[in-house]
Design an enzyme around this catalytic site. Structure first.
Site, PDB file in Angstrom:
ATOM      1  N   ASP A   1      32.566  19.258  17.844  1.00  0.00           N
ATOM      2  CA  ASP A   1      31.516  19.870  18.670  1.00  0.00           C
ATOM      3  C   ASP A   1      30.712  18.728  19.274  1.00  0.00           C
ATOM      4  O   ASP A   1      30.057  17.983  18.542  1.00  0.00           O
ATOM      5  CB  ASP A   1      30.588  20.750  17.816  1.00  0.00           C
TER       6      ASP A   1
ATOM      7  N   ASP B   1      35.913  35.411  16.601  1.00  0.00           N
ATOM      8  CA  ASP B   1      34.891  35.089  15.607  1.00  0.00           C
ATOM      9  C   ASP B   1      34.912  36.160  14.525  1.00  0.00           C
ATOM     10  O   ASP B   1      34.798  37.350  14.823  1.00  0.00           O
ATOM     11  CB  ASP B   1      33.496  35.085  16.251  1.00  0.00           C
TER      12      ASP B   1
END
Lengths: 251, 208
Positions: free
Chosen positions: A130, A11
């Site tokens: 997602d 990330d």
């Protein structure tokens, strides 16, 4: 024989890695380039950057990170997060990304997938899904998991294949961050529905979860973040374990 | 010595550029251009290629004089050229991606979709696969048989003359993943994304 891939994901926020890695010999725990290099030297089959930069004015930092990383890492590099348009994809590819993952923009307008895969080739277009379970189906969420589109994940996966996606990166929102394992049912249902490779994501807590993702989830590749970041396992250990369970990996 | 990477807007070539520069360091000049006059006078050419067979052939042809220049370089001058991915596929006489499209015709054969055995195999063929070296190609110097290389493709090159095959890989069936015919070299896999082994292949090509 084609090998199953292990993809560590980092990330990146404002050009720096968040959830830093506790590696020894690391000069700068926040430097994405250095961390990507450690992963690729350690046998990672691909590297994934997820840009979680919130504000638009800091978006340019990811281009710099990609540019620097691609000069040091000679395994495929996937970049996602905040990719809105064909122009964004073009910029990332020009900086040295090999694949770009599209999430919200693909839900809002599948033409982005159609146009970009035509322009750059399906091989560099990954659609990130997602999904969250609702009753007996899964729904697609956008904006980093904040908005429910209400779209059925299985039908959406098929639509993205037809639109030109080269791969699907499927994250179970129910499992993400829980470390209890991938949502195997979701992975195997999507994988059986489409004929493009699936990358499983969300929920890995141990090496058996990687095995399950491939064997039961029918994933071609497994993505994980925290188990590698915090030094719980190295990529090499993960590969040795997979191999011991009869899963073909690149060693 | 100059190695020229042909930039004909065939998709993303930054990884190819980065890897060649990494290998060459300052010893060899790596040039990236679509300028026909520069390609004419260079020592070695790299022909990358992404996207479809048709889009790559169209892009090559859209640059005036480029195809003639490459023909001259490869066929008459017999200078070394390395085609990567669709760059290799374009060596064929004909390709069938999107629509039937004429290729460069340097190595007789055709480019067809990999038979996925009714969905048994996923396409594209993406990831690391082992190569079976079938003849000692110059670009495979010090490369071990069964080395892993990174692949991304749905179409395969089927040459008429099997002697041009230098390596194969197994996915659905055994298909061609590297060719060598005199001064013409090609890899279906991406040496620029195949870690240290891939860089070694690039080094072998630079040092030909």
């Amino acid at each position: 024989m084609l090998k199953n891939r292990i993809i560590p994901c980092l990330d990146v926020k404002n050009g720096r890695v968040v959830k830093g890695i506790n590696f020894v010999d690391l000069k700068d725990a926040g430097d994405p380039v250095e961390q990507a290099k450690i992963y690729s030297d350690g046998g990672a089959d691909e590297i994934c950057f997820l840009d979680i930069t919130a504000s638009n004015e800091n978006r340019d930092t990811i281009y710099e990170v990609v540019e620097k990383t691609s000069k040091k890492c000679f395994v495929p590099l996937t970049v996602g997060g905040g990719v809105r348009s064909v122009d964004d994809i073009n910029k990332l590819l020009n900086c040295g990304a090999d694949k770009v993952s599209i999430n919200t923009a693909a839900v809002e307008n599948s033409k982005v997938v159609v146009d970009s895969s035509k322009k750059f080739g399906s091989q560099c277009i990954v659609v990130a899904i997602d999904a969250k379970k609702n009753g007996n189906k899964w729904e697609v969420f956008t904006h980093g998991g904040r908005n429910n589109s209400g779209i059925d994940a299985l039908e959406y996966a098929k639509k993205m294949e037809d639109s030109g996606a080269g791969e699907l990166l499927v994250t179970s929102m129910d499992r993400d961050g829980t470390q209890v394992g991938y949502d195997i049912e979701l992975m195997s249902k999507i994988s059986s529905k489409v004929n493009i490779p699936l990358i499983a994501s969300g929920g890995v807590g141990n090496l058996d979860h990687l095995v399950e993702g491939i064997k039961s989830g029918k994933a071609s590749a497994v993505l994980a973040a925290s188990i590698f970041h915090y030094g719980k396992y190295s990529v090499k250990e993960a590969k040795q374990y997979l191999e011991s369970k009869g899963i073909p990996v690149r060693t | 010595m100059n190695v020229t990477i042909v930039d004909y807007k065939s998709g993303n070539i930054s990884s190819v550029i980065n890897s060649f520069k990494e290998v060459a360091q300052n010893k060899v000049k790596i040039e990236v251009t679509s300028d026909v006059s520069k390609i004419k006078s260079t020592d070695k050419v790299v022909l990358p290629g992404q996207g479809s067979f048709k889009s790559c052939v169209d892009a090559l042809q859209s640059i005036k004089g480029l195809v003639d220049c490459l023909n001259e370089f490869v066929i008459n001058k017999k200078k070394p050229l390395l085609g990567i991915c669709v760059g290799l596929q374009m060596f064929a006489d004909v390709g069938y991606e999107e629509s039937e499209t004429k290729g460069l015709g340097w190595i007789s054969g055709k480019v067809t979709k990999i038979d996925n055995q009714n969905g048994k195999y996923k396409l594209p063929h993406i990831g690391w696969n082992q190569i079976n070296i079938v003849k000692g190609s110059k670009i495979f110097k010090d490369i071990k048989d069964k080395s892993h290389m990174y692949f991304v493709h749905s179409y395969e090159f089927v040459p008429t003359d099997k002697n041009s095959i230098s390596a194969t890989t197994d996915y659905s069936s055994k298909h061609v993943c590297a060719v060598e015919k005199e001064n013409i070299f090609g890899t279906q896999f991406h040496p620029e994304k195949s870690d240290k082994t891939g860089l070694k292949i690039i080094n072998n090509f630079i040092n030909l």
